[in-house]
Design a protein around this motif. Structure first.
Motif, PDB file in Angstrom:
ATOM      1  N   GLY A 136       0.847  -1.396  -0.080  1.00 34.29           N
ATOM      2  CA  GLY A 136      -0.023   0.088   0.238  1.00 34.29           C
ATOM      3  C   GLY A 136       0.826   1.081   0.000  1.00 34.29           C
ATOM      4  N   ILE A 137       1.738   1.420   0.922  1.00 32.60           N
ATOM      5  CA  ILE A 137       2.688   2.411   0.741  1.00 32.60           C
ATOM      6  C   ILE A 137       3.662   2.760  -0.522  1.00 32.60           C
ATOM      7  CG2 ILE A 137       4.790   1.577   2.019  1.00 32.60           C
ATOM      8  CD1 ILE A 137       3.252   4.848   2.606  1.00 32.60           C
ATOM      9  N   VAL A 138       3.977   1.386  -1.025  1.00 34.27           N
ATOM     10  CA  VAL A 138       4.541   1.326  -2.281  1.00 34.27           C
ATOM     11  C   VAL A 138       3.852   2.218  -3.266  1.00 34.27           C
ATOM     12  CG1 VAL A 138       5.701   0.207  -4.328  1.00 34.27           C
ATOM     13  CG2 VAL A 138       6.040  -0.536  -1.883  1.00 34.27           C
ATOM     14  N   ILE A 139       2.390   1.886  -3.545  1.00 32.90           N
ATOM     15  CA  ILE A 139       1.517   2.302  -4.294  1.00 32.90           C
ATOM     16  C   ILE A 139       1.213   3.768  -4.038  1.00 32.90           C
ATOM     17  CG2 ILE A 139      -0.921   2.194  -5.106  1.00 32.90           C
ATOM     18  CD1 ILE A 139      -1.133  -0.641  -4.577  1.00 32.90           C
ATOM     19  N   PHE A 140       1.255   4.291  -2.796  1.00 27.81           N
ATOM     20  CA  PHE A 140       1.011   5.560  -2.346  1.00 27.81           C
ATOM     21  C   PHE A 140       2.250   6.398  -2.811  1.00 27.81           C
ATOM     22  CE2 PHE A 140       0.792   9.365   0.400  1.00 27.81           C
ATOM     23  CZ  PHE A 140      -0.582   9.376   0.626  1.00 27.81           C
ATOM     24  N   GLY A 141       3.359   5.861  -2.649  1.00 28.17           N
ATOM     25  CA  GLY A 141       4.677   6.667  -2.853  1.00 28.17           C
ATOM     26  C   GLY A 141       4.823   6.932  -4.532  1.00 28.17           C
ATOM     27  N   ILE A 142       4.601   5.970  -5.086  1.00 27.03           N
ATOM     28  CA  ILE A 142       4.583   5.990  -6.696  1.00 27.03           C
ATOM     29  C   ILE A 142       3.368   7.077  -7.153  1.00 27.03           C
ATOM     30  CG2 ILE A 142       4.081   5.013  -8.825  1.00 27.03           C
ATOM     31  CD1 ILE A 142       5.268   2.439  -7.575  1.00 27.03           C
ATOM     32  N   SER A 143       2.174   6.975  -6.512  1.00 24.55           N
ATOM     33  CA  SER A 143       1.067   7.953  -6.783  1.00 24.55           C
ATOM     34  C   SER A 143       1.417   9.401  -6.497  1.00 24.55           C
ATOM     35  CB  SER A 143      -0.120   7.318  -6.338  1.00 24.55           C
ATOM     36  OG  SER A 143      -0.454   6.029  -6.708  1.00 24.55           O
ATOM     37  N   GLY A 155      -2.017  21.443 -13.501  1.00 26.95           N
ATOM     38  CA  GLY A 155      -3.073  22.126 -12.379  1.00 26.95           C
ATOM     39  C   GLY A 155      -3.563  21.610 -11.451  1.00 26.95           C
ATOM     40  N   VAL A 156      -4.272  22.127 -10.578  1.00 22.63           N
ATOM     41  CA  VAL A 156      -4.943  21.576  -9.142  1.00 22.63           C
ATOM     42  C   VAL A 156      -6.417  21.398  -9.697  1.00 22.63           C
ATOM     43  CG1 VAL A 156      -5.207  21.781  -6.855  1.00 22.63           C
ATOM     44  CG2 VAL A 156      -3.222  22.721  -7.815  1.00 22.63           C
ATOM     45  N   GLU A 157      -6.960  20.114  -9.412  1.00 22.08           N
ATOM     46  CA  GLU A 157      -8.111  20.033  -9.283  1.00 22.08           C
ATOM     47  C   GLU A 157      -8.999  20.542  -8.284  1.00 22.08           C
ATOM     48  OE1 GLU A 157      -5.976  17.744  -8.177  1.00 22.08           O
ATOM     49  OE2 GLU A 157      -5.743  16.155  -9.531  1.00 22.08           O
ATOM     50  N   SER A 158     -10.210  20.819  -8.557  1.00 18.89           N
ATOM     51  CA  SER A 158     -11.230  21.313  -7.353  1.00 18.89           C
ATOM     52  C   SER A 158     -12.858  20.493  -7.478  1.00 18.89           C
ATOM     53  CB  SER A 158     -11.461  22.893  -7.948  1.00 18.89           C
ATOM     54  OG  SER A 158     -12.107  22.954  -8.990  1.00 18.89           O
ATOM     55  N   ASN A 159     -13.332  20.818  -6.479  1.00 25.32           N
ATOM     56  CA  ASN A 159     -14.550  20.167  -6.312  1.00 25.32           C
ATOM     57  C   ASN A 159     -14.418  18.735  -6.512  1.00 25.32           C
ATOM     58  OD1 ASN A 159     -15.810  22.550  -6.067  1.00 25.32           O
ATOM     59  ND2 ASN A 159     -15.694  23.171  -8.165  1.00 25.32           N
ATOM     60  N   THR A 160     -15.487  17.903  -7.249  1.00 29.17           N
ATOM     61  CA  THR A 160     -15.619  16.532  -7.572  1.00 29.17           C
ATOM     62  C   THR A 160     -14.422  15.944  -8.455  1.00 29.17           C
ATOM     63  OG1 THR A 160     -17.742  16.839  -7.642  1.00 29.17           O
ATOM     64  CG2 THR A 160     -17.072  14.705  -8.348  1.00 29.17           C
ATOM     65  N   ASP A 161     -13.929  16.826  -9.003  1.00 31.56           N
ATOM     66  CA  ASP A 161     -12.848  16.366  -9.917  1.00 31.56           C
ATOM     67  C   ASP A 161     -11.541  15.943  -9.247  1.00 31.56           C
ATOM     68  OD1 ASP A 161     -13.654  17.263 -12.304  1.00 31.56           O
ATOM     69  OD2 ASP A 161     -12.483  19.092 -12.666  1.00 31.56           O
ATOM     70  N   ILE A 162     -11.380  16.133  -7.828  1.00 31.08           N
ATOM     71  CA  ILE A 162     -10.306  15.695  -7.055  1.00 31.08           C
ATOM     72  C   ILE A 162     -10.281  14.323  -6.671  1.00 31.08           C
ATOM     73  CG2 ILE A 162     -10.168  17.758  -5.748  1.00 31.08           C
ATOM     74  CD1 ILE A 162     -11.390  16.339  -3.251  1.00 31.08           C
ATOM     75  N   LEU A 163     -11.610  13.796  -7.138  1.00 34.85           N
ATOM     76  CA  LEU A 163     -11.780  12.344  -6.914  1.00 34.85           C
ATOM     77  C   LEU A 163     -11.811  11.672  -8.024  1.00 34.85           C
ATOM     78  CD1 LEU A 163     -15.482  12.567  -5.275  1.00 34.85           C
ATOM     79  CD2 LEU A 163     -13.305  12.404  -4.147  1.00 34.85           C
ATOM     80  N   LEU A 164     -11.395  12.152  -9.381  1.00 31.20           N
ATOM     81  CA  LEU A 164     -11.033  11.448 -10.571  1.00 31.20           C
ATOM     82  C   LEU A 164      -9.844  11.605 -11.107  1.00 31.20           C
ATOM     83  CD1 LEU A 164     -14.585  12.452 -12.173  1.00 31.20           C
ATOM     84  CD2 LEU A 164     -14.165  10.303 -11.002  1.00 31.20           C
ATOM     85  N   LEU A 171      -3.668   7.143  -4.977  1.00 30.48           N
ATOM     86  CA  LEU A 171      -3.307   7.623  -3.374  1.00 30.48           C
ATOM     87  C   LEU A 171      -4.455   6.977  -2.557  1.00 30.48           C
ATOM     88  CD1 LEU A 171      -2.524  11.317  -3.865  1.00 30.48           C
ATOM     89  CD2 LEU A 171      -0.755   9.499  -3.012  1.00 30.48           C
ATOM     90  N   PHE A 172      -5.594   7.003  -3.086  1.00 29.17           N
ATOM     91  CA  PHE A 172      -6.719   6.551  -2.331  1.00 29.17           C
ATOM     92  C   PHE A 172      -6.597   4.965  -1.875  1.00 29.17           C
ATOM     93  CE2 PHE A 172      -9.642   9.951  -4.185  1.00 29.17           C
ATOM     94  CZ  PHE A 172      -9.383  10.866  -3.174  1.00 29.17           C
ATOM     95  N   ILE A 173      -6.268   4.169  -3.041  1.00 28.08           N
ATOM     96  CA  ILE A 173      -5.950   2.889  -2.945  1.00 28.08           C
ATOM     97  C   ILE A 173      -4.937   2.692  -1.919  1.00 28.08           C
ATOM     98  CG2 ILE A 173      -5.257   0.795  -4.390  1.00 28.08           C
ATOM     99  CD1 ILE A 173      -6.632   1.963  -6.699  1.00 28.08           C
ATOM    100  N   GLY A 174      -3.625   3.115  -2.263  1.00 29.55           N
ATOM    101  CA  GLY A 174      -2.479   2.959  -1.210  1.00 29.55           C
ATOM    102  C   GLY A 174      -3.083   3.234   0.012  1.00 29.55           C
ATOM    103  N   LEU A 175      -3.673   4.359   0.388  1.00 29.99           N
ATOM    104  CA  LEU A 175      -3.956   4.833   1.532  1.00 29.99           C
ATOM    105  C   LEU A 175      -5.148   3.574   2.309  1.00 29.99           C
ATOM    106  CD1 LEU A 175      -3.832   6.722   4.155  1.00 29.99           C
ATOM    107  CD2 LEU A 175      -5.524   7.961   2.944  1.00 29.99           C
ATOM    108  N   ILE A 176      -6.124   3.135   1.728  1.00 29.02           N
ATOM    109  CA  ILE A 176      -6.977   2.151   2.272  1.00 29.02           C
ATOM    110  C   ILE A 176      -6.112   0.944   2.427  1.00 29.02           C
ATOM    111  CG2 ILE A 176      -8.711   0.594   1.476  1.00 29.02           C
ATOM    112  CD1 ILE A 176      -9.857   2.908   0.175  1.00 29.02           C
ATOM    113  N   MET A 177      -5.206   0.455   1.534  1.00 33.46           N
ATOM    114  CA  MET A 177      -4.418  -0.662   2.011  1.00 33.46           C
ATOM    115  C   MET A 177      -3.490  -0.615   3.299  1.00 33.46           C
ATOM    116  SD  MET A 177      -3.231  -1.721  -1.957  1.00 33.46           S
ATOM    117  CE  MET A 177      -2.085  -2.968  -1.248  1.00 33.46           C
ATOM    118  N   ALA A 209     -10.840   3.963   9.460  1.00 31.02           N
ATOM    119  CA  ALA A 209      -9.887   5.031   8.611  1.00 31.02           C
ATOM    120  C   ALA A 209     -10.536   4.860   7.059  1.00 31.02           C
ATOM    121  CB  ALA A 209      -8.381   4.834   9.047  1.00 31.02           C
ATOM    122  N   ALA A 210     -10.339   3.306   6.664  1.00 28.56           N
ATOM    123  CA  ALA A 210     -10.555   3.040   5.406  1.00 28.56           C
ATOM    124  C   ALA A 210     -12.164   3.532   4.973  1.00 28.56           C
ATOM    125  CB  ALA A 210     -10.693   1.541   5.274  1.00 28.56           C
ATOM    126  N   TRP A 211     -12.945   3.239   5.796  1.00 27.10           N
ATOM    127  CA  TRP A 211     -14.378   4.004   5.650  1.00 27.10           C
ATOM    128  C   TRP A 211     -14.273   5.487   5.503  1.00 27.10           C
ATOM    129  CZ3 TRP A 211     -19.075   3.212   9.500  1.00 27.10           C
ATOM    130  CH2 TRP A 211     -20.043   3.370   9.070  1.00 27.10           C
TER     131      TRP A 211
END
Length: 406
Positions: A136-143, A155-164, A171-177, A209-211
């Protein structure tokens, strides 16, 4: 109740000074704590050793704290067109500390040189129950490295774009793991989580935390973050935006069904393996309550609803002890809807001059202006969806080969 995100006037952050100060300052503090623990314990725990899971979870929660801070900045509009923001400093300093510790924890006998020469061999030799936390932290680091390049070039995302953003998804996947590492580490240990709340704290913190991460991913579908006028039906009154009944109803149902599945999945993750001790369910739901509060821009009503749900999860724990997941999880899924409706009832009464009305033969009632069928039916169907999820997860075992031949 919650109001739409808006731009908040703030002083321009000192990006050249703020990021490095927070990043290296927090790492320095973590390094000092690590040094003290190393002196006290003789050495920091390696993979699978006592206290390893505790350190991994603490570092994972540090990353989660950075995520909550960064998410609030994006949601409330306090963002800058650069990667090097103070909130990124909190997030990535935690990830760096996690990565440095994991590097130490999996270090082979040949030391750092062998790790550099044979990184894949070292990673694949990690025991299976500890691979999620390490990978998980390997995926997080690469991401995270990719996220820096993405922000600085696109550039920087805003609103719902941050999820996509692809790097944010990594980062989400690595953090959940990473935050669920204690769960997978303890899964194969028959004595884990059997001695009361203290033995389950790492487990419920990991699940909570995963939730929290998943709630951010699906924040845009959650009615708890919406104004009542976004999904209610006004009928002969004028307190709702929707004049079309089916549009209002279908918009609300999509959120209820998805949130039911998310709640069911998190509870199944824990309850299929462990019998919750007194206090465990309250802690699990409270962690989620804190994240909901942050994602709602510190809306007090959202926090009250979330904490009420946490209290009900604990109060109804005897239901689980008596009838198991097939009753407890559907009950909590329906309670999630009931709490939401009950808290909105008062708000709806302040906006509407009627509590119910008829359109032809159809009776419409507050808080959403849905028909009596839909208002009660959404509670029942939420429970049914949760029950179906439990049945699928606890389905019958596959027949062994010799039984199949007979």
């Amino acid at each position: 109740m919650h109001h739409p995100a808006h731009e908040i006037p703030v002083d321009e952050p000192d990006l050249l000074f703020g990021f490095p100060t927070i990043f290296f300052g927090t790492l320095a503090v973590a390094g000092l704590v690590g040094f003290i623990l190393h002196r006290r314990w003789g050495s920091l725990p390696r993979v699978g050793a006592p206290r390893y899971d505790t350190i991994v979870l603490v570092l994972g929660l540090w990353c989660l704290g950075g995520l909550l801070t960064d998410a609030f900045a994006h949601i409330s509009g306090v963002v800058d067109d650069t990667f090097f923001t103070p909130w990124h400093a909190i997030w990535y300093s935690g990830a760096t500390a996690y990565g440095l510790y994991i590097t130490y924890a999996i270090l082979p006998e040949g030391g750092l040189q062998e790790l550099i020469r044979h990184p894949l061999q070292t990673l694949t030799s990690v025991p299976p129950q500890h691979k999620p936390g390490v990978y998980g932290i390997v995926i997080f680091g690469i991401s995270g490295f990719g996220d820096m390049i993405w922000h600085e070039t696109l550039g920087v995302e805003s609103n719902t774009d941050i999820l996509l953003s692809p790097t944010h998804i990594g980062l989400f996947i690595g953090l959940i793991m990473s935050v669920t590492a204690p769960i997978w580490s303890a899964w194969t240990n028959p004595t884990s989580g059997t001695t009361g709340l203290r033995s389950q704290l790492l487990l419920v913190f990991g699940a909570g935390a995963a939730w929290s991460v998943v709630q951010l991913i699906f924040r845009y579908t959650n009615l708890w973050f919406k104004n009542l006028t976004a999904f209610c039906y006004s009928g002969s009154t004028d307190f709702c935006d929707y004049g079309d009944y089916n549009s209002a109803l279908e918009y609300g149902l999509q959120s209820f069904w998805l949130q039911t599945l998310l709640l069911s999945g998190v509870l199944l993750l824990f309850l299929r393996r462990w019998k919750p001790a007194r206090g465990s369910m309250f802690v699990l739901f409270t962690i989620q309550a804190v994240s909901m509060w942050v994602y709602s821009e510190f809306d007090g009503t959202v926090l009250q609803m979330s904490l009420l749900l946490a209290l009900l999860a604990e109060v109804f724990l005897p239901v689980f002890n008596r009838w198991g997941t097939k009753v407890y999880i559907p009950l909590m899924a329906s309670m999630q809807v009931v709490v939401f409706m009950a808290m909105w009832w008062i708000q709806a009464r302040t906006l509407s001059n009627v509590g119910y009305w008829f359109e032809g033969d159809e009776l419409h009632v507050l808080p959403f202006g849905w028909t009596i069928h839909a208002t009660f039916g959404v509670v029942v169907l939420s429970a049914a969806i949760a029950w179906f999820s439990v049945v699928v997860a606890d389905g019958p075992s596959l027949p062994v080969e010799h039984e199949a031949k007979n």
